[in-house]
Design an enzyme around this catalytic site. Structure first.
Site, PDB file in Angstrom:
ATOM      1  N   ARG A 174      11.030 -74.114  58.717  1.00 44.55           N
ATOM      2  CA  ARG A 174      12.067 -73.329  59.393  1.00 44.55           C
ATOM      3  C   ARG A 174      11.449 -72.324  60.370  1.00 44.55           C
ATOM      4  NH1 ARG A 174      17.155 -72.601  57.220  1.00 44.55           N
ATOM      5  NH2 ARG A 174      17.046 -70.352  57.466  1.00 44.55           N
ATOM      6  N   ARG A 178       3.846 -69.943  67.033  1.00 45.04           N
ATOM      7  CA  ARG A 178       3.923 -69.745  68.492  1.00 45.04           C
ATOM      8  C   ARG A 178       2.577 -69.326  69.057  1.00 45.04           C
ATOM      9  NH1 ARG A 178       9.337 -66.358  67.846  1.00 45.04           N
ATOM     10  NH2 ARG A 178      10.828 -68.083  67.778  1.00 45.04           N
ATOM     11  N   ARG A 250      18.418 -70.307  44.096  1.00 50.21           N
ATOM     12  CA  ARG A 250      17.918 -68.941  44.030  1.00 50.21           C
ATOM     13  C   ARG A 250      19.079 -68.014  44.332  1.00 50.21           C
ATOM     14  NH1 ARG A 250      13.656 -67.645  41.547  1.00 50.21           N
ATOM     15  NH2 ARG A 250      12.711 -66.227  43.076  1.00 50.21           N
ATOM     16  N   ARG A 280      12.186 -58.289  51.308  1.00 52.31           N
ATOM     17  CA  ARG A 280      12.393 -57.668  52.615  1.00 52.31           C
ATOM     18  C   ARG A 280      13.370 -56.514  52.493  1.00 52.31           C
ATOM     19  NH1 ARG A 280      15.420 -62.916  55.415  1.00 52.31           N
ATOM     20  NH2 ARG A 280      17.105 -63.024  53.922  1.00 52.31           N
ATOM     21  N   GLU A 301      15.734 -56.447  49.142  1.00 58.98           N
ATOM     22  CA  GLU A 301      16.204 -57.751  48.673  1.00 58.98           C
ATOM     23  C   GLU A 301      15.215 -58.310  47.657  1.00 58.98           C
ATOM     24  OE1 GLU A 301      17.895 -59.745  52.208  1.00 58.98           O
ATOM     25  OE2 GLU A 301      17.147 -61.579  51.266  1.00 58.98           O
ATOM     26  N   TYR A 349      20.008 -76.473  52.453  1.00 64.23           N
ATOM     27  CA  TYR A 349      19.688 -75.142  52.987  1.00 64.23           C
ATOM     28  C   TYR A 349      20.035 -75.174  54.472  1.00 64.23           C
ATOM     29  CZ  TYR A 349      16.218 -71.227  53.586  1.00 64.23           C
ATOM     30  OH  TYR A 349      15.558 -70.055  53.844  1.00 64.23           O
ATOM     31  N   ASP A 351      21.905 -73.599  58.091  1.00 67.24           N
ATOM     32  CA  ASP A 351      22.303 -72.387  58.800  1.00 67.24           C
ATOM     33  C   ASP A 351      23.779 -72.479  59.201  1.00 67.24           C
ATOM     34  OD1 ASP A 351      19.827 -71.182  58.640  1.00 67.24           O
ATOM     35  OD2 ASP A 351      19.096 -72.132  60.478  1.00 67.24           O
TER      36      ASP A 351
HETATM   37  N1  UDP Z   1       8.590 -67.199  54.827  1.00 68.67           N
HETATM   38  C1  UDP Z   1       7.426 -66.597  54.434  1.00 68.67           C
HETATM   39  N2  UDP Z   1       7.142 -65.324  54.852  1.00 68.67           N
HETATM   40  C2  UDP Z   1       8.023 -64.617  55.604  1.00 68.67           C
HETATM   41  C3  UDP Z   1       9.219 -65.222  56.007  1.00 68.67           C
HETATM   42  C4  UDP Z   1       9.476 -66.518  55.591  1.00 68.67           C
HETATM   43  O1  UDP Z   1       6.631 -67.186  53.706  1.00 68.67           O
HETATM   44  O2  UDP Z   1       7.724 -63.435  55.925  1.00 68.67           O
HETATM   45  C5  UDP Z   1       8.859 -68.570  54.360  1.00 68.67           C
HETATM   46  C6  UDP Z   1       9.695 -68.555  53.081  1.00 68.67           C
HETATM   47  O3  UDP Z   1       9.315 -69.636  52.272  1.00 68.67           O
HETATM   48  C7  UDP Z   1      11.104 -68.800  53.593  1.00 68.67           C
HETATM   49  C8  UDP Z   1      10.847 -69.733  54.775  1.00 68.67           C
HETATM   50  O4  UDP Z   1       9.597 -69.282  55.331  1.00 68.67           O
HETATM   51  O5  UDP Z   1      11.888 -69.428  52.603  1.00 68.67           O
HETATM   52  C9  UDP Z   1      11.922 -69.733  55.837  1.00 68.67           C
HETATM   53  O6  UDP Z   1      12.159 -68.409  56.283  1.00 68.67           O
HETATM   54  P1  UDP Z   1      13.596 -67.963  56.775  1.00 68.67           P
HETATM   55  O7  UDP Z   1      13.483 -66.655  57.452  1.00 68.67           O
HETATM   56  O8  UDP Z   1      14.229 -69.079  57.511  1.00 68.67           O
HETATM   57  O9  UDP Z   1      14.340 -67.765  55.386  1.00 68.67           O
HETATM   58  P2  UDP Z   1      15.768 -67.054  55.169  1.00 68.67           P
HETATM   59  O10 UDP Z   1      15.840 -65.868  56.005  1.00 68.67           O
HETATM   60  O11 UDP Z   1      16.777 -68.088  55.523  1.00 68.67           O
HETATM   61  O12 UDP Z   1      15.735 -66.683  53.770  1.00 68.67           O
END
Ligand code: UDP
Length: 381
Positions: A174, A178, A250, A280, A301, A349, A351
């Site tokens: 996901r 870059r 989850r 986060r 969270e 999963y 969006d």
């Molecule tokens: N991820 C991570 N570190 C981060 C952000 C994301 O390892 O700081 C990984 C984590 O496994 C997550 C996935 O990347 O489930 C996808 O991130 P995304 O932001 O899409 O998750 P969401 O915000 O939908 O929970």
């Protein structure tokens, strides 16, 4: 002739299907929602103390490359331009996420150009001659082990409580890697936030004389008998009373923080270190930069496995869950006049833009050939 349609779940999926069928003039829709509010997990509400639009189930941002979906949602809500930016806090320092050229240079103390960074990262990456089999392989073959260890390993342990080698590659895929300085979280053409929140968007979708809504109403299979067709956007396993076992999800828990002045001064900070227990912090007024809050509200969270009484958020989709899922798919195929749709109905999963796209397609298919509907709006596998 008016068809008698029942829809389960008032999230984006249920609301879009309801609206499309209602607009056709050929259906009368009864929508049942278990919770006491509309909009599913994108539910937003105005916090009286701070005046901030809060996202009860964690922040949502609309982003899509699908221009038809973008145009569609704007029929029902005024969208303000919004670019989401996230930093990852690792060992006391903030880095741009997804990993970009600035993240690489700050992390390694280098001054690489794009091409140099690309070559350098390639030299650190796991080399695979086949598609990545799991999230760890996906991340190691894209970022290399140092960036993986810093920004993914600890975060994944907290978010999923499972080693990344047990998670599907699609989870970490996901996030892009870059080699330019783009620091927006999403790379999509269209990005924005509904000015009056997601609940108002869903209310506008459902504002139609052919739609009757019942909230706080739990429905069983027996209640669905009289419908010409049912669209089920609740959990797939709940429809079958969990007879094949529980599909793993989850859940999230939020700890509220309030202060007279900004708490972190930005929308989202991810915490990469494994010894910080939260994943986060989101400061919600930063999702509506056109508004001025009276005080700051933010949420830490925490992620956990979902028990029977918890709200499910993320389908886990481990190998073991896929075996249970396969059994539910077999059961679903024996059902008549029902379509399972959306994140919960198809155990994926997805969006918000994908939910809207699939709901639009699902409704269109029903209007074209109501007697020939697939049992899933999109394949759960
Ligand atoms: N991820 C991570 N570190 C981060 C952000 C994301 O390892 O700081 C990984 C984590 O496994 C997550 C996935 O990347 O489930 C996808 O991130 P995304 O932001 O899409 O998750 P969401 O915000 O939908 O929970």
């Amino acid at each position: 002739m008016s068809r008698n349609i029942i829809i389960i779940g008032a999230g984006l999926t249920g609301a879009v299907i309801a609206r499309q069928l209602a607009d056709s003039g050929t259906c009368s829709i009864t929508l049942f929602e278990r919770r006491d509010h509309l909009a599913g997990n994108c539910f937003t509400f105005r916090d009286p103390a701070s005046g901030t639009m809060l996202h009860k189930y964690g922040p949502h941002i609309f982003h899509t490359n699908d221009t038809e979906v973008w145009t569609y949602v704007q029929r029902f809500a005024l969208f303000e331009p919004f670019k989401h930016r996230v930093v990852a806090r690792y060992q006391g320092r903030d880095y741009g996420l997804p990993v970009n050229l600035d993240t690489i240079n700050a992390f390694y103390g280098t001054q690489f150009t794009s091409d140099e960074a690309r070559a350098f990262i390639a030299s650190r990456c796991l080399k695979l001659a086949r598609p990545a089999a799991n999230a760890e392989e996906q991340a190691l073959s894209t970022l290399g082990h140092e960036l993986f260890n810093a920004f993914y390993k600890g975060y994944i342990a907290k978010q999923w409580s499972r080693p990344p080698s047990d998670l599907p590659a699609s989870v970490t895929a996901r996030l892009p890697m870059r080699f330019d300085r783009e620091d927006c979280y999403f790379g999509h053409k269209h990005q924005g936030q509904p000015r009056f929140g997601y609940t108002a968007l869903v209310e506008a979708l459902l504002d139609h004389p052919a739609i009757t809504i019942h909230t706080e109403t739990e429905i069983t299979r027996a209640d669905l008998r009289d419908a010409d067709h049912v669209f089920w956007s609740g959990p797939l396993d709940a429809y079958f009373d969990h007879a094949e076992g529980r599909l793993g999800y989850r859940t999230l828990r939020f700890e509220e923080l309030r202060a007279p002045t900004p708490i972190q001064g930005r929308a989202v900070v991810n915490y990469s270190d494994p010894d910080v227990p939260w994943t986060r912090i989101a400061e919600h007024s930063f999702f509506t930069p056109w508004e001025t809050p009276r005080e700051a509200v933010a949420f830490r969270e925490y992620a956990d496995d979902c028990g029977p009484e918890d709200e499910p958020f993320y389908p886990i989709r481990l190998i073991s869950e896929k075996a249970i899922l396969a059994r539910y798919i077999e059961r679903a195929k024996t059902e008549k006049n029902i379509t399972f749709a959306g994140r919960m109905g198809t155990y994926r999963y997805i969006d918000m833009d994908i939910a809207v796209r699939e709901a639009l397609d699902c409704a269109a298919q029903f209007l074209r050939a109501p007697d020939d509907m697939p049992v899933f709006s999109a394949s759960p596998i």
